[in-house]
Design a protein around this motif. Sequence first.
Motif, mmCIF file in Angstrom:
data_model
loop_
_atom_site.group_PDB
_atom_site.id
_atom_site.type_symbol
_atom_site.label_atom_id
_atom_site.label_comp_id
_atom_site.label_asym_id
_atom_site.label_seq_id
_atom_site.Cartn_x
_atom_site.Cartn_y
_atom_site.Cartn_z
ATOM 1 N N LEU A 34 55.439 58.257 29.842
ATOM 2 C CA LEU A 34 55.792 57.696 31.147
ATOM 3 C C LEU A 34 55.381 56.230 31.213
ATOM 4 C CD1 LEU A 34 54.720 60.564 33.577
ATOM 5 C CD2 LEU A 34 57.036 59.846 32.996
ATOM 6 N N PRO A 35 56.160 55.401 31.882
ATOM 7 C CA PRO A 35 55.802 53.988 31.984
ATOM 8 C C PRO A 35 54.585 53.794 32.882
ATOM 9 C CG PRO A 35 57.724 54.434 33.331
ATOM 10 C CD PRO A 35 57.435 55.697 32.549
ATOM 11 N N SER A 36 53.820 52.804 32.552
ATOM 12 C CA SER A 36 52.629 52.478 33.332
ATOM 13 C C SER A 36 53.045 51.770 34.606
ATOM 14 C CB SER A 36 51.712 51.583 32.502
ATOM 15 O OG SER A 36 50.753 50.989 33.308
ATOM 16 N N ARG A 37 52.382 52.089 35.717
ATOM 17 C CA ARG A 37 52.712 51.459 36.995
ATOM 18 C C ARG A 37 51.743 50.341 37.348
ATOM 19 N NH1 ARG A 37 54.266 56.647 40.741
ATOM 20 N NH2 ARG A 37 56.022 57.298 39.493
ATOM 21 N N ALA A 38 50.812 50.052 36.493
ATOM 22 C CA ALA A 38 49.826 49.010 36.781
ATOM 23 C C ALA A 38 50.481 47.642 36.643
ATOM 24 C CB ALA A 38 48.645 49.113 35.831
ATOM 25 N N GLY A 39 50.314 46.812 37.659
ATOM 26 C CA GLY A 39 50.862 45.459 37.635
ATOM 27 C C GLY A 39 49.836 44.480 37.106
ATOM 28 N N GLN A 40 49.998 43.263 37.482
ATOM 29 C CA GLN A 40 49.039 42.235 37.079
ATOM 30 C C GLN A 40 47.711 42.481 37.800
ATOM 31 O OE1 GLN A 40 49.326 39.846 34.843
ATOM 32 N NE2 GLN A 40 51.370 40.528 34.306
ATOM 33 N N PRO A 41 46.601 42.270 37.108
ATOM 34 C CA PRO A 41 45.308 42.461 37.783
ATOM 35 C C PRO A 41 45.114 41.450 38.906
ATOM 36 C CG PRO A 41 45.004 41.526 35.599
ATOM 37 C CD PRO A 41 46.458 41.867 35.727
ATOM 38 N N GLU A 42 44.426 41.883 39.945
ATOM 39 C CA GLU A 42 44.187 41.029 41.098
ATOM 40 C C GLU A 42 43.154 39.961 40.741
ATOM 41 O OE1 GLU A 42 42.511 41.923 45.445
ATOM 42 O OE2 GLU A 42 43.795 43.463 44.608
ATOM 43 N N ARG A 43 43.427 38.731 41.133
ATOM 44 C CA ARG A 43 42.491 37.642 40.848
ATOM 45 C C ARG A 43 41.489 37.544 41.986
ATOM 46 N NH1 ARG A 43 42.464 31.591 40.936
ATOM 47 N NH2 ARG A 43 40.995 31.083 39.291
ATOM 48 N N LEU A 44 40.234 37.679 41.650
ATOM 49 C CA LEU A 44 39.185 37.625 42.654
ATOM 50 C C LEU A 44 38.838 36.182 42.994
ATOM 51 C CD1 LEU A 44 36.872 40.389 41.196
ATOM 52 C CD2 LEU A 44 38.461 40.578 43.090
ATOM 53 N N PRO A 45 38.355 35.929 44.205
ATOM 54 C CA PRO A 45 37.994 34.559 44.568
ATOM 55 C C PRO A 45 36.800 34.072 43.738
ATOM 56 C CG PRO A 45 37.401 36.078 46.313
ATOM 57 C CD PRO A 45 38.175 36.851 45.304
ATOM 58 N N THR A 46 36.787 32.772 43.454
ATOM 59 C CA THR A 46 35.712 32.171 42.686
ATOM 60 C C THR A 46 34.548 31.835 43.613
ATOM 61 O OG1 THR A 46 37.378 31.191 41.255
ATOM 62 C CG2 THR A 46 35.167 30.300 41.089
ATOM 63 N N VAL A 47 33.343 32.136 43.167
ATOM 64 C CA VAL A 47 32.152 31.863 43.959
ATOM 65 C C VAL A 47 31.228 30.978 43.136
ATOM 66 C CG1 VAL A 47 30.123 32.892 45.053
ATOM 67 C CG2 VAL A 47 32.323 34.058 45.156
ATOM 68 N N VAL A 48 30.727 29.914 43.748
ATOM 69 C CA VAL A 48 29.776 29.023 43.096
ATOM 70 C C VAL A 48 28.378 29.399 43.574
ATOM 71 C CG1 VAL A 48 29.054 26.640 42.814
ATOM 72 C CG2 VAL A 48 31.482 27.185 42.994
ATOM 73 N N ILE A 49 27.459 29.621 42.646
ATOM 74 C CA ILE A 49 26.101 30.023 42.994
ATOM 75 C C ILE A 49 25.134 28.941 42.534
ATOM 76 C CG2 ILE A 49 24.276 31.715 42.608
ATOM 77 C CD1 ILE A 49 26.439 33.792 42.202
ATOM 78 N N ASN A 50 24.326 28.464 43.452
ATOM 79 C CA ASN A 50 23.282 27.495 43.137
ATOM 80 C C ASN A 50 21.940 28.168 43.370
ATOM 81 O OD1 ASN A 50 25.175 25.432 42.704
ATOM 82 N ND2 ASN A 50 25.316 25.094 44.909
ATOM 83 N N GLY A 51 21.009 27.955 42.462
ATOM 84 C CA GLY A 51 19.717 28.613 42.623
ATOM 85 C C GLY A 51 18.563 27.653 42.376
ATOM 86 N N LYS A 52 17.422 28.009 42.926
ATOM 87 C CA LYS A 52 16.212 27.218 42.744
ATOM 88 C C LYS A 52 15.085 28.216 42.538
ATOM 89 C CE LYS A 52 14.268 25.389 46.338
ATOM 90 N NZ LYS A 52 13.950 24.563 47.507
ATOM 91 N N SER A 53 14.248 27.987 41.546
ATOM 92 C CA SER A 53 13.174 28.939 41.282
ATOM 93 C C SER A 53 11.830 28.298 41.567
ATOM 94 C CB SER A 53 13.232 29.409 39.833
ATOM 95 O OG SER A 53 12.962 28.334 38.954
ATOM 96 N N ALA A 54 10.867 29.153 41.873
ATOM 97 C CA ALA A 54 9.491 28.710 42.106
ATOM 98 C C ALA A 54 8.811 28.534 40.746
ATOM 99 C CB ALA A 54 8.778 29.747 42.947
ATOM 100 N N PRO A 55 7.639 27.959 40.695
ATOM 101 C CA PRO A 55 6.923 27.817 39.422
ATOM 102 C C PRO A 55 6.702 29.168 38.754
ATOM 103 C CG PRO A 55 5.815 26.578 41.157
ATOM 104 C CD PRO A 55 6.899 27.349 41.799
ATOM 105 N N THR A 56 6.581 29.155 37.431
ATOM 106 C CA THR A 56 6.424 30.400 36.691
ATOM 107 C C THR A 56 5.066 31.022 36.964
ATOM 108 O OG1 THR A 56 5.505 29.279 34.770
ATOM 109 C CG2 THR A 56 7.901 29.546 34.839
ATOM 110 N N LEU A 57 4.950 32.283 36.658
ATOM 111 C CA LEU A 57 3.712 33.011 36.881
ATOM 112 C C LEU A 57 2.582 32.446 36.027
ATOM 113 C CD1 LEU A 57 2.413 35.385 38.355
ATOM 114 C CD2 LEU A 57 3.160 36.861 36.502
ATOM 115 N N ALA A 58 2.920 32.014 34.783
ATOM 116 C CA ALA A 58 1.893 31.429 33.916
ATOM 117 C C ALA A 58 1.340 30.138 34.513
ATOM 118 C CB ALA A 58 2.481 31.165 32.528
#
Length: 91
Positions: A34-58
Amino acid sequence: MNTIRCHDRFASLKRLAALIGIGAGIAAGLLMALPSRAGQPERLPTVVINGKSAPTLAALRAAGEVQTLPTVVVTGRRADPGLDGEQVAAR
């Protein structure tokens, strides 16, 4: 000399198993054809993530300031500001 006829008491069970196997094979072949009914995959929105960390435990241990574990602050925003939630949900 007497001839004793032998009867295979499992013959009908063997025939039934063979028919079920052949039927299952044909059904699997038809389903795969049987032929596949799946079309093109949906493109999810792009998200930009910026992060800042505290000093290391050491570093905190060396300074003698170990009170809590280091935390990470993460912020996010959409890379394409022209889309709102309703437009994304409509896709």
